[in-house]
Scaffold this motif. Structure first.
Motif: not given
Ligand code: MG
Length: 342
Positions: A106-125
């Motif tokens: 699904v992520g590849k089909k939408l060309r989007t990383p999973l965390y972005r589909l869930w609205g998450l911030s990559a800098d909060r890991t």
């Protein structure tokens, strides 16, 4: 129609891995590919023996799961219904791997990383811990050296040598330490050891008692001076309310709960109960680890290190910065590539 292929993979461990229940030199997982419309989604299953799952059964049920995939791969609700009907609550690792592969697709089909589909911030890991298994003193010292790049340690205890092993580690490092007893203690032993660990700059203790001793958890919680985190005592979101008051946090693993969306449900359930959230793993390659890492922005603690413990990881995915903090890949879906093509 979507196609499924499976493959059993064998990885070699840097060191014989010992916890209170047993030991291993190699580990096997099942790689699953879901192909549709010229896109391949990847998933990984690391079955948990403690729960009666193994790679052979996992690979077999996955290979027979093609008719469970919805024609529209975005329709995960139908996938859940189909899996529930055929598998009921069995094959959690297979379920996690299949959902992982579909979400990667699904992520590849939408060309989007999973965390972005869930609205998450990559800098909060969070930063991940690095695990030190139960071992002979000289091997433990060697592992401590290998752990140099990682700022937090997770130490496996749960044997008669606990005090000796922990003292050796504490003498050689001042890093924060999390302890995992993997159900290795009884009540009195847990009480005594945890209150001693509280004087040794330990952050928290994971699963001190056997999951079968549910009453013991409340007994212990009232008496110890360190936070307690549930692992074997909590599998899915449904287990969280019934264990309220026995723990301060939960360790969520994809292979235990059955997938990324159930992990998300566990995170929200834990939050509504005021619990801390830790993301953990079985021995998985960078594929399973990176899939879990997409939820890391929602976690307080991460223990996503198993890809560092194997010598022949076929994938490249999640990385760590110089402080041990998780860096999510920017590629679509889970975002892993085969190492020899990276
Ligand atoms: Mg654990």
């Amino acid at each position: 129609m979507p196609k499924i292929t499976t493959e059993i993979q064998t990885f070699h461990l840097r060191h014989t891995f010992r916890i209170s229940r047993g030991a291993a030199d190699t580990v096997q997982t099942v790689l699953v590919r879901v192909e549709h419309d010229g896109i391949t989604g990847l998933g990984e299953a690391a079955p948990i023996r403690r729960y009666g799952e193994d790679v052979e059964t996992t690979a077999r049920v996955l290979a027979q799961a093609e008719d469970l995939l919805p024609e529209d791969l975005f329709d995960l609700q139908t996938l859940d219904d189909n899996l529930g009907r055929r598998w009921n609550h069995r094959y959690q690792a297979a379920r996690a791997a299949l959902e992982m592969a579909v979400l990667d697709w699904v992520g590849k089909k939408l060309r989007t990383p999973l965390y972005r589909l869930w609205g998450l911030s990559a800098d909060r890991t969070p930063k991940t811990s690095f695990t030190i298994g139960i071992d002979e003193p000289e091997v433990v010292l060697q592992k401590l050296k290998e752990a140099a790049p990682y700022p937090i340690l997770k130490v496996k205890l749960g044997t008669k040598d606990d005090y000796k092993l922990f003292e050796l580690i504490r003498k050689n490092t001042d890093k924060p330490i999390r302890v995992d007893a993997n159900e290795g203690w009884n009540r009195e032993e847990a009480l005594e050891k945890i209150n001693w660990l509280a004087t040794q700059d330990v952050e928290f203790v994971e699963q001190p008692l056997p999951a079968s001793d549910t009453d013991g958890m409340w007994w212990l919680k009232e008496r110890v001076k360190l936070p307690l985190v549930a692992d074997e005592s909590v599998h899915t979101s449904a287990d969280i309310p019934r264990m309220l008051g026995a723990f301060d946090g939960i360790n969520i693993k994809l292979m235990k709960c059955g997938g990324l969306r159930e992990a998300l449900a566990m995170i929200y359930t834990a939050r509504s109960c005021g619990l801390k959230v830790m993301l953990g793993c079985m021995v998985e390659s960078s594929l399973g680890i990176t899939a879990a890492a997409h939820l890391a922005p929602l976690a307080d603690y991460a223990d996503l290190d198993s890809h560092l413990l194997i010598t022949d990881d076929p994938f490249v995915g999640m990385q760590l910065d110089t402080d041990g903090r998780i860096l999510l890949p920017s590629e679509p879906g889970i975002g892993v590539r085969l190492r020899n093509q990276a």
